[in-house]
Motif scaffolding. Structure first.
Motif, PDB file in Angstrom:
ATOM      1  N   ASN A 144      -5.114   6.866   0.798  1.00 49.42           N
ATOM      2  CA  ASN A 144      -4.500   5.577   1.072  1.00 49.42           C
ATOM      3  C   ASN A 144      -4.860   4.643  -0.082  1.00 49.42           C
ATOM      4  O   ASN A 144      -6.022   4.453  -0.384  1.00 49.42           O
ATOM      5  CB  ASN A 144      -5.025   5.022   2.408  1.00 49.42           C
ATOM      6  CG  ASN A 144      -4.219   3.840   2.875  1.00 49.42           C
ATOM      7  OD1 ASN A 144      -3.200   3.508   2.297  1.00 49.42           O
ATOM      8  ND2 ASN A 144      -4.694   3.185   3.908  1.00 49.42           N
ATOM      9  N   GLU A 187       0.827  -1.202   0.000  1.00 51.17           N
ATOM     10  CA  GLU A 187       0.000   0.000   0.000  1.00 51.17           C
ATOM     11  C   GLU A 187       0.864   1.256   0.000  1.00 51.17           C
ATOM     12  O   GLU A 187       2.061   1.208   0.239  1.00 51.17           O
ATOM     13  CB  GLU A 187      -0.955   0.001   1.184  1.00 51.17           C
ATOM     14  CG  GLU A 187      -0.279   0.049   2.535  1.00 51.17           C
ATOM     15  CD  GLU A 187      -1.285   0.002   3.664  1.00 51.17           C
ATOM     16  OE1 GLU A 187      -2.200   0.847   3.673  1.00 51.17           O
ATOM     17  OE2 GLU A 187      -1.153  -0.874   4.520  1.00 51.17           O
ATOM     18  N   VAL A 246      -4.264  12.230   7.064  1.00 53.55           N
ATOM     19  CA  VAL A 246      -4.104  11.281   5.969  1.00 53.55           C
ATOM     20  C   VAL A 246      -5.002  11.734   4.824  1.00 53.55           C
ATOM     21  O   VAL A 246      -6.218  11.832   4.974  1.00 53.55           O
ATOM     22  CB  VAL A 246      -4.466   9.847   6.410  1.00 53.55           C
ATOM     23  CG1 VAL A 246      -4.356   8.885   5.240  1.00 53.55           C
ATOM     24  CG2 VAL A 246      -3.575   9.404   7.552  1.00 53.55           C
ATOM     25  N   GLN A 254      -4.228   0.831  -2.121  1.00 53.68           N
ATOM     26  CA  GLN A 254      -3.776  -0.548  -2.010  1.00 53.68           C
ATOM     27  C   GLN A 254      -3.084  -0.952  -3.306  1.00 53.68           C
ATOM     28  O   GLN A 254      -3.443  -0.481  -4.385  1.00 53.68           O
ATOM     29  CB  GLN A 254      -4.968  -1.482  -1.754  1.00 53.68           C
ATOM     30  CG  GLN A 254      -5.699  -1.210  -0.461  1.00 53.68           C
ATOM     31  CD  GLN A 254      -4.854  -1.534   0.752  1.00 53.68           C
ATOM     32  OE1 GLN A 254      -4.065  -2.461   0.747  1.00 53.68           O
ATOM     33  NE2 GLN A 254      -5.010  -0.733   1.792  1.00 53.68           N
ATOM     34  N   SER A 270       0.473   5.559   1.252  1.00 57.34           N
ATOM     35  CA  SER A 270      -0.326   6.573   1.932  1.00 57.34           C
ATOM     36  C   SER A 270       0.278   7.940   1.687  1.00 57.34           C
ATOM     37  O   SER A 270       1.498   8.095   1.681  1.00 57.34           O
ATOM     38  CB  SER A 270      -0.399   6.301   3.428  1.00 57.34           C
ATOM     39  OG  SER A 270      -1.043   5.078   3.678  1.00 57.34           O
TER      40      SER A 270
END
Length: 130
Positions: free
Chosen positions: A100, A84, A97, A102, A86
């Motif tokens: 994000n 992943e 954040v 994957q 971020s």
């Protein structure tokens, strides 16, 4: 007691609290002894305020507000991993954040022998594509 009653009445009139926080100042601002002039100020801070503070005194506590408006260091953060990634911002001591994601890159393979080199090459290709 009059200031607390005024604050309670003000809060009862709100439909919902502001998203960042609500700062309420209320007190007697009269300079003449015996006169009562209770005023209320309600402020929504520009940034989220993570503190609960109640003070009863002759002066308003402004330190948390001063800290909010003081210049802060802002850092952009990108954290990458095969699984992943971020993206975020570090603003003062607050971590935000932003996104994000994957990854679909497979992990290590247990295949040995001649297949090992081929699987490693496919994994590296997937890493560069993502």
């Amino acid at each position: 007691m009059h200031a607390l009653a005024k604050i309670i009445n003000y809060l009862k009139g709100l439909k919902k609290l502001p998203e960042n926080a609500l700062i309420v100042f209320c007190g007697n601002i009269s300079n003449r002894p015996g006169d009562v002039d209770i005023r209320l100020w309600a402020i929504e801070p520009p940034d989220k305020l993570n503190i609960r503070l109640y003070r009863c005194g002759s002066r308003f506590v402004l330190d948390p507000l001063k800290e909010l408006i003081s210049p802060k260091q802002i850092y952009g953060l990108i954290v990458l991993d095969r699984g992943e990634a971020s993206i975020g911002v570090l603003k003062g001591n607050q971590l935000i954040v932003l996104e994000n994601k994957q990854s679909w890159v497979p992990g290590k393979m247990r295949a040995g022998g001649q297949s090992f080199v081929r699987f490693q090459r496919l994994i590296e290709q997937d890493v560069h594509l993502w």
